[in-house]
Design a protein around this motif. Sequence first.
Motif, short mmCIF file in Angstrom:
data_model
loop_
_atom_site.label_atom_id
_atom_site.label_comp_id
_atom_site.label_asym_id
_atom_site.label_seq_id
_atom_site.Cartn_x
_atom_site.Cartn_y
_atom_site.Cartn_z
N PRO A 160 47.34 34.76 53.02
CA PRO A 160 47.75 35.88 52.17
C PRO A 160 46.61 36.85 51.91
CG PRO A 160 48.50 33.79 51.25
CD PRO A 160 47.55 33.45 52.36
N ILE A 161 46.97 38.13 51.82
CA ILE A 161 46.03 39.19 51.44
C ILE A 161 46.61 39.95 50.26
CG2 ILE A 161 44.95 41.37 52.12
CD1 ILE A 161 44.74 40.34 54.95
N LEU A 162 45.79 40.17 49.25
CA LEU A 162 46.14 41.01 48.10
C LEU A 162 45.36 42.32 48.23
CD1 LEU A 162 46.42 40.00 44.38
CD2 LEU A 162 44.89 41.87 45.01
N THR A 163 46.01 43.44 47.99
CA THR A 163 45.31 44.72 47.98
C THR A 163 45.37 45.33 46.60
OG1 THR A 163 47.34 45.71 48.85
CG2 THR A 163 45.55 45.34 50.42
N ASP A 164 44.27 45.96 46.19
CA ASP A 164 44.31 46.75 44.97
C ASP A 164 44.99 48.08 45.30
OD1 ASP A 164 42.43 48.27 46.30
OD2 ASP A 164 40.78 47.78 44.98
N SER A 165 45.15 48.93 44.30
CA SER A 165 45.94 50.14 44.49
C SER A 165 45.11 51.39 44.71
CB SER A 165 46.83 50.37 43.27
OG SER A 165 46.02 50.65 42.14
N VAL A 173 34.98 31.67 55.26
CA VAL A 173 35.64 31.91 53.98
C VAL A 173 36.77 30.91 53.78
CG1 VAL A 173 36.93 33.59 52.61
CG2 VAL A 173 35.00 34.35 54.02
N LYS A 174 37.54 30.69 54.82
CA LYS A 174 38.64 29.73 54.74
C LYS A 174 38.12 28.33 54.50
CE LYS A 174 42.98 28.51 55.06
NZ LYS A 174 43.94 28.90 53.99
N ALA A 175 37.04 27.95 55.20
CA ALA A 175 36.48 26.60 55.07
C ALA A 175 35.95 26.32 53.67
CB ALA A 175 35.37 26.39 56.10
N LEU A 176 35.59 27.37 52.94
CA LEU A 176 35.10 27.19 51.57
C LEU A 176 36.21 26.84 50.60
CD1 LEU A 176 32.52 30.11 51.30
CD2 LEU A 176 32.04 27.68 51.64
N GLY A 177 37.46 27.03 51.03
CA GLY A 177 38.59 26.71 50.16
C GLY A 177 39.36 27.91 49.66
N ALA A 178 39.01 29.11 50.13
CA ALA A 178 39.74 30.31 49.71
C ALA A 178 41.11 30.33 50.36
CB ALA A 178 38.95 31.56 50.08
N ASP A 179 42.14 30.61 49.57
CA ASP A 179 43.50 30.70 50.08
C ASP A 179 43.94 32.14 50.31
OD1 ASP A 179 43.82 27.92 49.90
OD2 ASP A 179 44.52 28.05 47.82
N VAL A 180 43.24 33.10 49.68
CA VAL A 180 43.66 34.50 49.70
C VAL A 180 42.41 35.36 49.58
CG1 VAL A 180 44.07 34.36 47.20
CG2 VAL A 180 45.07 36.25 48.49
N ILE A 181 42.42 36.52 50.23
CA ILE A 181 41.33 37.48 50.07
C ILE A 181 41.90 38.81 49.61
CG2 ILE A 181 39.86 36.33 51.77
CD1 ILE A 181 40.54 38.66 53.69
N LEU A 182 41.02 39.70 49.19
CA LEU A 182 41.42 41.00 48.66
C LEU A 182 40.93 42.11 49.58
CD1 LEU A 182 41.37 42.18 45.02
CD2 LEU A 182 40.05 43.51 46.67
N GLY A 183 41.80 43.12 49.79
CA GLY A 183 41.42 44.33 50.52
C GLY A 183 41.51 45.54 49.61
N ASN A 184 40.83 46.62 49.99
CA ASN A 184 40.72 47.78 49.12
C ASN A 184 41.47 48.98 49.71
OD1 ASN A 184 39.15 50.42 48.30
ND2 ASN A 184 38.80 48.94 46.67
N THR A 185 42.47 49.44 49.00
CA THR A 185 43.32 50.54 49.47
C THR A 185 42.52 51.81 49.69
OG1 THR A 185 45.32 49.65 48.47
CG2 THR A 185 45.23 52.04 48.78
N TYR A 186 41.70 52.18 48.73
CA TYR A 186 40.95 53.43 48.83
C TYR A 186 40.04 53.45 50.05
CZ TYR A 186 37.19 56.75 47.90
OH TYR A 186 36.24 57.74 48.03
N HIS A 187 39.22 52.42 50.21
CA HIS A 187 38.26 52.43 51.31
C HIS A 187 38.94 52.34 52.67
CE1 HIS A 187 34.58 52.38 48.95
NE2 HIS A 187 35.20 51.55 48.11
#
Length: 381
Positions: free
Chosen positions: A91-96, A52-66
Amino acid sequence: MTDPTGFSFEITARDGAARTGLITTPRGHIRTPAFMPVGTQATVKGMYMDQVKALGADVILGNTYHLMLRPGAERVAALGGLHQFGGWKGPILTDSGGFQVMSLAKLRKLTEQGVTFASHIDGSRFELTPERSIEIQGLLGADIQMQLDECVSLPNDRATIEKSTHLSLRWAERSKRAFETQPKGRALFGIVQGGDIPDLRVESAKALTDMDFPGYSIGGLAVGEPQAVMLAMIETVMPHLPDAKPHYLMGVGTPDDLLGAVACGVDMFDCVMPTRNGRHGQAFSRFGKINFRNARHAADPRPIDEASSCPAARDYSRAYLHHLIRTEEMLGSMLVTWINLAYYQDLMAGARAAIAAGRYADYAAEVREGWARGDIEPMAV
């Protein structure tokens, strides 16, 4: 805009409403416009984190509920937080959990206090409030967090949308107060709601701006409305959000959605589409969508795109991918997911370069022309 706590956003180029920028967090930079791969349960399905990092992604998302259901936020915290647990160092972003307020409507009870859910796994009961959502995201160690909101499906009646919008604003205030105990360097985004009703969208955006969040999300879109309505709501909202702060369009979407939203000034995106479609054998490419369940690919020796930087798109034949998908081999889903995430990252990298060069409209037109033109017909089966 510089934030002494360690979170900042700088706009580096503009082309009309489209802009490139750099979000700075203590865990690294995020180049915008950015597509964030979705790592619902501490994994981007079918991918290693270094891929994922090698593809150029700087940040991923995680899911609060799950993640609060399993393995549990407290357990993740005890194991070093989501970065250590899942092996993603950026960096990681989480939804609510707010989207699940809508998607699990049959399993929930909604009140002013929050939402009581029945787990979709075993039926056990639990409560999600604005305060608990922020607590969970903090335990996970998310660098960018979301207020708890209520998202309603579209189309819907005005009374339902208005009630939901006002509830989300009250929850925004509670989320912000709860977030004050979080370590320095993390950021909380407010979420603009209002369905497909322009004046409610404007009211929500103005109220959230008065609360002074570090960033702003546009939620409650791509939930049943046509693309034209989605883009109209973005255009309605944008003049009422602080220009100097990041703009995040939640849960969107197709490559064409991303191109349209970037033109409106959106900086961040996430969507399960690249991974979900990949698991079902549908690839995204500069030639448009390719369905590897289709028999037309069965004897085609060509790769998807011999010019691609992604090995899965460049080094495997269409015939082989068709074979893997039709026989339901795990590798097929993994390879097509890899292809899709690479395409989304390439699309955003191209957008950033085009904005910096002042030719974003031409870039978007060229990409769409490529989809419309498609590829040459495969060899006869």
